[in-house]
Write a protein that holds these residues in place. Structure first.
Motif, PDB file in Angstrom:
ATOM      1  N   VAL A 133       0.853  -1.187   0.000  1.00 33.80           N
ATOM      2  CA  VAL A 133       0.000   0.000   0.000  1.00 33.80           C
ATOM      3  C   VAL A 133       0.891   1.240   0.000  1.00 33.80           C
ATOM      4  O   VAL A 133       1.671   1.457   0.936  1.00 33.80           O
ATOM      5  CB  VAL A 133      -0.935   0.020   1.230  1.00 33.80           C
ATOM      6  N   GLU A 134       0.789   2.034  -1.057  1.00 30.56           N
ATOM      7  CA  GLU A 134       1.568   3.265  -1.160  1.00 30.56           C
ATOM      8  C   GLU A 134       0.763   4.501  -0.757  1.00 30.56           C
ATOM      9  O   GLU A 134       1.339   5.523  -0.386  1.00 30.56           O
ATOM     10  CB  GLU A 134       2.085   3.443  -2.591  1.00 30.56           C
ATOM     11  N   THR A 135      -0.547   4.441  -0.871  1.00 27.56           N
ATOM     12  CA  THR A 135      -1.393   5.569  -0.469  1.00 27.56           C
ATOM     13  C   THR A 135      -1.108   5.928   0.994  1.00 27.56           C
ATOM     14  O   THR A 135      -1.061   5.055   1.859  1.00 27.56           O
ATOM     15  CB  THR A 135      -2.875   5.216  -0.647  1.00 27.56           C
ATOM     16  N   ARG A 136      -0.919   7.211   1.247  1.00 27.79           N
ATOM     17  CA  ARG A 136      -0.549   7.656   2.583  1.00 27.79           C
ATOM     18  C   ARG A 136      -1.692   8.407   3.264  1.00 27.79           C
ATOM     19  O   ARG A 136      -2.468   9.109   2.614  1.00 27.79           O
ATOM     20  CB  ARG A 136       0.668   8.594   2.524  1.00 27.79           C
ATOM     21  N   ALA A 137      -1.771   8.248   4.572  1.00 28.13           N
ATOM     22  CA  ALA A 137      -2.718   9.008   5.398  1.00 28.13           C
ATOM     23  C   ALA A 137      -1.916   9.665   6.514  1.00 28.13           C
ATOM     24  O   ALA A 137      -1.244   8.975   7.292  1.00 28.13           O
ATOM     25  CB  ALA A 137      -3.798   8.104   5.966  1.00 28.13           C
ATOM     26  N   GLU A 138      -1.971  10.963   6.575  1.00 28.21           N
ATOM     27  CA  GLU A 138      -1.219  11.698   7.587  1.00 28.21           C
ATOM     28  C   GLU A 138      -2.181  12.503   8.449  1.00 28.21           C
ATOM     29  O   GLU A 138      -3.202  13.011   7.969  1.00 28.21           O
ATOM     30  CB  GLU A 138      -0.209  12.630   6.914  1.00 28.21           C
ATOM     31  N   ARG A 139      -1.827  12.613   9.723  1.00 37.07           N
ATOM     32  CA  ARG A 139      -2.668  13.388  10.639  1.00 37.07           C
ATOM     33  C   ARG A 139      -2.637  14.857  10.243  1.00 37.07           C
ATOM     34  O   ARG A 139      -1.585  15.412   9.922  1.00 37.07           O
ATOM     35  CB  ARG A 139      -2.192  13.219  12.068  1.00 37.07           C
ATOM     36  N   SER A 140      -3.819  15.449  10.276  1.00 33.58           N
ATOM     37  CA  SER A 140      -3.948  16.862   9.917  1.00 33.58           C
ATOM     38  C   SER A 140      -4.928  17.502  10.895  1.00 33.58           C
ATOM     39  O   SER A 140      -6.156  17.385  10.737  1.00 33.58           O
ATOM     40  CB  SER A 140      -4.453  17.005   8.477  1.00 33.58           C
ATOM     41  N   GLY A 141      -4.390  18.169  11.916  1.00 34.64           N
ATOM     42  CA  GLY A 141      -5.267  18.726  12.942  1.00 34.64           C
ATOM     43  C   GLY A 141      -5.984  17.614  13.678  1.00 34.64           C
ATOM     44  O   GLY A 141      -5.373  16.686  14.210  1.00 34.64           O
ATOM     45  N   ASP A 142      -7.307  17.683  13.684  1.00 35.00           N
ATOM     46  CA  ASP A 142      -8.114  16.651  14.334  1.00 35.00           C
ATOM     47  C   ASP A 142      -8.508  15.534  13.372  1.00 35.00           C
ATOM     48  O   ASP A 142      -9.263  14.633  13.765  1.00 35.00           O
ATOM     49  CB  ASP A 142      -9.389  17.279  14.920  1.00 35.00           C
ATOM     50  N   GLY A 143      -8.013  15.583  12.144  1.00 38.21           N
ATOM     51  CA  GLY A 143      -8.417  14.599  11.150  1.00 38.21           C
ATOM     52  C   GLY A 143      -7.243  13.988  10.414  1.00 38.21           C
ATOM     53  O   GLY A 143      -6.146  13.848  10.962  1.00 38.21           O
ATOM     54  N   TRP A 144      -7.520  13.613   9.138  1.00 36.15           N
ATOM     55  CA  TRP A 144      -6.532  12.928   8.313  1.00 36.15           C
ATOM     56  C   TRP A 144      -6.500  13.541   6.918  1.00 36.15           C
ATOM     57  O   TRP A 144      -7.516  14.042   6.433  1.00 36.15           O
ATOM     58  CB  TRP A 144      -6.876  11.445   8.201  1.00 36.15           C
ATOM     59  N   HIS A 161     -20.510   5.171  -0.305  1.00 33.85           N
ATOM     60  CA  HIS A 161     -19.408   5.181   0.649  1.00 33.85           C
ATOM     61  C   HIS A 161     -18.322   4.236   0.150  1.00 33.85           C
ATOM     62  O   HIS A 161     -18.623   3.133  -0.313  1.00 33.85           O
ATOM     63  CB  HIS A 161     -19.866   4.733   2.050  1.00 33.85           C
ATOM     64  N   ILE A 162     -17.071   4.663   0.250  1.00 29.89           N
ATOM     65  CA  ILE A 162     -15.945   3.845  -0.177  1.00 29.89           C
ATOM     66  C   ILE A 162     -15.039   3.593   1.015  1.00 29.89           C
ATOM     67  O   ILE A 162     -14.637   4.528   1.711  1.00 29.89           O
ATOM     68  CB  ILE A 162     -15.134   4.532  -1.296  1.00 29.89           C
ATOM     69  N   VAL A 163     -14.728   2.325   1.256  1.00 27.71           N
ATOM     70  CA  VAL A 163     -13.747   1.966   2.276  1.00 27.71           C
ATOM     71  C   VAL A 163     -12.378   1.983   1.606  1.00 27.71           C
ATOM     72  O   VAL A 163     -12.134   1.229   0.661  1.00 27.71           O
ATOM     73  CB  VAL A 163     -14.042   0.584   2.879  1.00 27.71           C
ATOM     74  N   VAL A 164     -11.486   2.838   2.074  1.00 25.12           N
ATOM     75  CA  VAL A 164     -10.179   3.051   1.446  1.00 25.12           C
ATOM     76  C   VAL A 164      -9.073   2.666   2.420  1.00 25.12           C
ATOM     77  O   VAL A 164      -9.104   3.033   3.598  1.00 25.12           O
ATOM     78  CB  VAL A 164      -9.999   4.527   1.025  1.00 25.12           C
ATOM     79  N   SER A 165      -8.084   1.935   1.905  1.00 24.93           N
ATOM     80  CA  SER A 165      -6.903   1.613   2.711  1.00 24.93           C
ATOM     81  C   SER A 165      -5.816   2.643   2.454  1.00 24.93           C
ATOM     82  O   SER A 165      -5.663   3.148   1.339  1.00 24.93           O
ATOM     83  CB  SER A 165      -6.383   0.211   2.362  1.00 24.93           C
ATOM     84  N   ALA A 166      -5.063   2.968   3.494  1.00 23.47           N
ATOM     85  CA  ALA A 166      -3.962   3.919   3.373  1.00 23.47           C
ATOM     86  C   ALA A 166      -2.932   3.604   4.457  1.00 23.47           C
ATOM     87  O   ALA A 166      -3.267   3.055   5.516  1.00 23.47           O
ATOM     88  CB  ALA A 166      -4.458   5.359   3.516  1.00 23.47           C
ATOM     89  N   ARG A 167      -1.703   3.934   4.159  1.00 23.78           N
ATOM     90  CA  ARG A 167      -0.627   3.644   5.096  1.00 23.78           C
ATOM     91  C   ARG A 167      -0.424   4.825   6.046  1.00 23.78           C
ATOM     92  O   ARG A 167      -0.189   5.949   5.606  1.00 23.78           O
ATOM     93  CB  ARG A 167       0.660   3.340   4.335  1.00 23.78           C
ATOM     94  N   ASP A 176       2.193  -4.146   8.964  1.00 22.13           N
ATOM     95  CA  ASP A 176       1.801  -3.185  10.000  1.00 22.13           C
ATOM     96  C   ASP A 176       1.768  -1.783   9.397  1.00 22.13           C
ATOM     97  O   ASP A 176       2.521  -1.467   8.478  1.00 22.13           O
ATOM     98  CB  ASP A 176       2.800  -3.220  11.156  1.00 22.13           C
ATOM     99  N   GLY A 177       0.898  -0.968   9.927  1.00 20.07           N
ATOM    100  CA  GLY A 177       0.832   0.423   9.481  1.00 20.07           C
ATOM    101  C   GLY A 177      -0.244   0.722   8.467  1.00 20.07           C
ATOM    102  O   GLY A 177      -0.363   1.857   8.005  1.00 20.07           O
ATOM    103  N   ILE A 178      -1.083  -0.269   8.101  1.00 20.41           N
ATOM    104  CA  ILE A 178      -2.171  -0.055   7.148  1.00 20.41           C
ATOM    105  C   ILE A 178      -3.456   0.245   7.915  1.00 20.41           C
ATOM    106  O   ILE A 178      -3.813  -0.478   8.857  1.00 20.41           O
ATOM    107  CB  ILE A 178      -2.378  -1.282   6.237  1.00 20.41           C
ATOM    108  N   SER A 179      -4.130   1.310   7.530  1.00 21.15           N
ATOM    109  CA  SER A 179      -5.385   1.708   8.171  1.00 21.15           C
ATOM    110  C   SER A 179      -6.497   1.775   7.129  1.00 21.15           C
ATOM    111  O   SER A 179      -6.236   1.845   5.928  1.00 21.15           O
ATOM    112  CB  SER A 179      -5.226   3.076   8.855  1.00 21.15           C
TER     113      SER A 179
END
Length: 374
Positions: A133-144, A161-167, A176-179
């Motif tokens: 999984v190359e897609t990234r999710a980073e914390r941004s304030g109170d969200g992502w 609604h789409i369920v999306v995986s991101a690292r 480990d690290g996939i959300s």
């Protein structure tokens, strides 16, 4: 293991076969080419409560076991239906098992047929490797904030609604690290390119360009989604193998009818011994595939290693048999087997494409060997 259907499953199978046999018409399939599904057929399936068979009682359904999935998807494959029931199984069970109370309300709506779901996990460079999984999710304030690309997202453009995986941590190939995140339709920053699939239905390429989501969009624990994704794909693989089994049964039936009616040298070609042997081989291979699918469905609740060995063994066998059945059916039909107007063509395409989803026969042969060695 009891191979006989319970009374409830037998009733579901009989009802589905009757309904789909009448509803899946050339006109319905033609209409579905534009939207990816037939609204009338989807409404009918919802009215019958078919989606409930994909979920446990605790999740608002009445089934959820491997044999429930087999009953539903074998009949969908037998009729050649293109409705996105597999996407409901994939995304819906993930939300049901990982989501909070608010997120789980979507599952109830999906079971009723009110909303559409999709699962966006595969990426341009991932092939069949779940952990890549190359897609990234980073914390941004109170969200992502999500950035990346997803490929061949079936029902992606149609989903509410789409369920999306991101690292959220780790390297590109770490387990480990996939959300997982729940994206509502119309979220800003999502680019969706919709296109039709050769076997029916629609898929999409999705680009996430700095998509901002609230903290509540996270499904389950941060960075711990791989096990849930692997379990969901195991269920989906069992479902798609059952779908292929139903499609093979229809291809065999079409071939048998043709051998009885097509005449050459003054007699039906089904009387020729060479064709009888080929038809018998098809039947034997399909029955072997059926045994493998039953075995897989009976082991979906086993420990991870046992389950995954059965997943790869079954997907490999079903892929091989599907190719043989498609080729033999077309060849025994002769020229008419190649025509677009004849039903066999769409079932042959369906079998070819089902082999490619969630890993083809060659991929799963190698995976089976690695799992057994481990």
């Amino acid at each position: 293991m009891n191979f006989q259907l319970t009374e409830e499953r037998q009733m579901l199978q009989d009802g589905l076969r009757r309904y789909l046999g009448e509803a899946v018409t050339p006109q319905a399939l033609e209409a579905a080419q534009t939207t990816g599904m037939s609204p009338e057929i989807w409404a009918g399936l919802s009215e019958m409560g078919v989606a409930g068979a994909l979920f446990t009682e605790d999740q608002g359904g009445f089934g959820g076991a491997g044999f429930d999935l087999m009953v539903v998807f074998e009949e969908l494959g037998r009729a050649g239906a293109v409705e996105p029931m597999l996407e409901l199984l994939l995304a819906g069970r993930l939300v049901a098992e990982l989501g909070d109370e608010t997120q789980q309300e979507i599952v109830a709506q999906a079971v009723e047929g009110a909303v559409q779901l999709a699962f966006a996990h595969g990426e341009p460079a991932s092939r069949f490797d779940l952990e890549r999984v190359e897609t990234r999710a980073e914390r941004s304030g109170d969200g992502w904030t999500l950035t990346g690309r997803k490929s061949v997202v079936v029902n992606g453009a149609q989903a509410d609604h789409i369920v999306v995986s991101a690292r959220t941590s780790g390297d590109v190939a770490d387990r480990d690290g996939i959300s997982l995140f729940l994206l509502p339709k119309g979220t800003a920053g999502i680019e969706i390119r919709d296109y039709p699939l050769s076997q029916g239905g629609h898929a999409a390429e999705i680009v996430l360009d700095g998509v901002t989501l609230p903290a509540g969009a996270l499904l389950g624990a941060e960075g711990q989604a791989f096990e849930a994704i692997e379990t969901a794909q195991a269920r989906a693989t069992a479902a798609i193998c059952a779908d292929a089994l139903g499609a093979m049964e229809t291809a065999r039936a079409l071939t048998g009818d043709y051998l009885k009616t097509r005449k050459q040298f003054g007699q039906p070609i089904g009387k020729f011994q060479a064709l009888q042997h080929r038809a018998a081989d098809m039947l034997i291979e399909i029955e072997q595939a059926r045994s493998a699918v039953i075995n897989l469905c009976g082991h979906l609740e086993a420990d991870r290693d046992t389950r995954e060995i059965h997943v790869s063994a079954t997907k490999h066998l079903v892929g091989k048999v599907a190719r043989l059945v498609a080729e033999e059916a077309v060849q025994m039909h002769g020229g008419i087997g190649m025509t677009e107007e004849y039903d066999l063509a769409r079932f042959a395409r369906r079998l070819s494409m089902l082999d490619q989803r969630f890993g083809d026969a060659t991929f799963h042969l190698g995976r089976f060997v690695r799992l057994r060695a481990a």
